[in-house]
Write an enzyme that holds these catalytic residues in place. Structure first.
Site, PDB file in Angstrom:
ATOM      1  N   HIS A  92      12.379  11.914  15.121  1.00  0.00           N
ATOM      2  CA  HIS A  92      10.965  12.372  15.074  1.00  0.00           C
ATOM      3  C   HIS A  92      10.625  12.535  16.690  1.00  0.00           C
ATOM      4  O   HIS A  92      10.928  12.046  17.347  1.00  0.00           O
ATOM      5  CB  HIS A  92      10.078  11.043  14.549  1.00  0.00           C
ATOM      6  CG  HIS A  92       8.479  11.524  14.219  1.00  0.00           C
ATOM      7  ND1 HIS A  92       7.617  11.762  14.968  1.00  0.00           N
ATOM      8  CD2 HIS A  92       8.118  12.224  13.080  1.00  0.00           C
ATOM      9  CE1 HIS A  92       6.731  11.948  14.578  1.00  0.00           C
ATOM     10  NE2 HIS A  92       6.707  12.214  13.425  1.00  0.00           N
ATOM     11  N   GLU A 163       8.745  20.288  12.318  1.00  0.00           N
ATOM     12  CA  GLU A 163       7.474  19.498  12.713  1.00  0.00           C
ATOM     13  C   GLU A 163       7.037  20.176  14.327  1.00  0.00           C
ATOM     14  O   GLU A 163       7.599  19.587  15.367  1.00  0.00           O
ATOM     15  CB  GLU A 163       7.564  18.102  12.689  1.00  0.00           C
ATOM     16  CG  GLU A 163       7.904  17.332  11.432  1.00  0.00           C
ATOM     17  CD  GLU A 163       7.286  16.108  11.308  1.00  0.00           C
ATOM     18  OE1 GLU A 163       6.417  15.822  10.445  1.00  0.00           O
ATOM     19  OE2 GLU A 163       7.752  15.114  12.052  1.00  0.00           O
TER      20      GLU A 163
HETATM   21  P1  PGA Z   1       0.435  14.079  11.385  1.00  0.00           P
HETATM   22  O1  PGA Z   1       1.994  13.491  11.519  1.00  0.00           O
HETATM   23  O2  PGA Z   1       0.474  14.440   9.850  1.00  0.00           O
HETATM   24  O3  PGA Z   1      -0.136  13.024  11.697  1.00  0.00           O
HETATM   25  O4  PGA Z   1       0.144  15.498  12.107  1.00  0.00           O
HETATM   26  C1  PGA Z   1       2.925  14.241  11.047  1.00  0.00           C
HETATM   27  C2  PGA Z   1       4.486  13.655  11.641  1.00  0.00           C
HETATM   28  O5  PGA Z   1       4.621  13.309  12.804  1.00  0.00           O
HETATM   29  O6  PGA Z   1       5.382  13.552  10.657  1.00  0.00           O
END
Ligand code: PGA
Length: 243
Positions: A92, A163
Site C-alpha cells: 500500500h 490506487e
Molecule cells: P481512501 O483510501 O478510500 O480513503 O482514499 C483508499 C486506500 O488507501 O486503499
C-alpha cells in the site's frame, strides 16, 4: 468474482472496530461478490471472531515476509493465515511512502503470502507528478515489473489494486474511464505471470456516490475503499446497493 474491500487503516481502536464489524456482519452480500474488511493488527482477532459466520472475510493490512522467529514488532503472512486471514494488502502506498517499504520488500511479502495461501492484494499507483508528466503508465508498469518479474505464481490467487496516490484520501478520485483504462494496461502487463486472470481493483476516494461508476466497467473487478468503509451508513449503501 467481484470484490468490495474495506481498508480500515488505523482509523479505529479495538472497541470501534468490533462495533463496526458487528454492523458490517449483518449486511448481505450478493452472489458473485467477495467482501472483506482489513482491520488493524490489534483488532484483527476480535473482528475475525465477530465476522466468523458472516458474508465478510477478514484481511491483514500488512504482513512481514519472515515466517516466525526473532523479529520484533513483526506479524507474518503465516501467522495471519493461521489466524484466519483470507487476504493481505501488500505494498500500500502508505507503507511505501510513509514507512519506506521498497519494491524488494513488497516482492518478498507477495512470495510469503503465496507460500501460505494468503491472497496478496498488491497495491500500485503513480504519484501526481508522474501523471502530470505523462508517466503514469510507465510508473505503474515499473512497480509491477519489480514485484512480479520472475515470480512463480502458478494458479495461486493474486489481486492487484490500482490506487493512484494522488487519489487516496484526497476526495480527488480518478475518473472511472481513466481507472478502467489504467486497469486495462495493468491486466495486459500482468497477464503473462498467471495462468488465469489476475483481478484488478480500483482504490482512491471511492464513496457511495461514485462507486457505481467504477463497477459499471466490466474491466474493473472491484473497489478498495479506505475512509468511506469506516462509516457504516456509507459502507452499507455501497455493499447493499452495489452487490
Ligand atoms: P481512501 O483510501 O478510500 O480513503 O482514499 C483508499 C486506500 O488507501 O486503499
Amino acid at each position: 468474482m467481484r470484490y468490495i474491500f474495506g481498508n480500515w487503516k488505523m482509523y479505529l481502536n479495538e472497541e470501534e472496530s468490533v462495533r463496526l464489524a458487528r454492523e458490517v456482519g449483518e449486511l448481505s452480500v450478493a452472489p458473485g461478490f467477495s467482501c472483506a474488511v482489513f482491520p488493524n493488527t490489534l483488532s484483527f482477532l476480535p473482528v475475525r471472531d465477530v465476522l466468523r459466520n458472516s458474508s465478510f472475510s477478514v484481511g491483514a493490512q500488512n504482513v512481514s515476509w519472515v515466517p516466525r522467529g526473532a523479529y520484533t514488532g513483526a506479524t507474518s503472512a503465516e501467522l495471519f493465515r493461521e489466524s484466519g486471514a483470507a487476504y493481505a494488502l501488500v505494498g500500500h502506498s502508505e507503507r511505501r511512502y510513509i514507512f519506506g517499504e521498497d519494491d524488494s520488500a513488497v516482492r518478498k511479502k507477495i512470495e510469503a503470502c503465496i507460500d501460505v495461501g494468503l491472497v496478496p492484494v498488491v497495491c500500485v499507483g503513480e504519484e501526481k507528478h508522474d501523471r502530470d508528466n505523462g508517466k503514469a503508465e510507465y510508473r505503474v508498469k515499473k512497480q509491477l515489473m519489480k514485484v512480479f518479474e520472475g515470480l512463480s505464481i502458478g494458479t495461486q490467487s493474486v489481486i492487484v489494486a490500482y490506487e493512484p496516490i494522488w487519489a487516496i484520501g484526497t476526495g480527488d478520485a480518478c475518473s472511472d474511464t481513466e481507472a478502467a483504462r489504467m486497469i486495462g494496461v495493468i491486466k495486459e502487463y500482468v497477464a503473462p505471470y498467471h495462468s488465469g486472470e489476475i483481478p484488478v481493483l480500483y482504490g482512491g476516494s471511492v464513496d457511495a456516490q461514485n462507486v457505481h461508476t467504477y463497477l459499471s466497467h466490466g474491466i474493473i473487478d472491484g473497489v478498495l475503499i479506505g475512509k468511506a468503509s469506516t462509516d457504516v451508513t456509507i459502507f452499507e449503501k455501497i455493499v447493499t446497493e452495489h452487490t
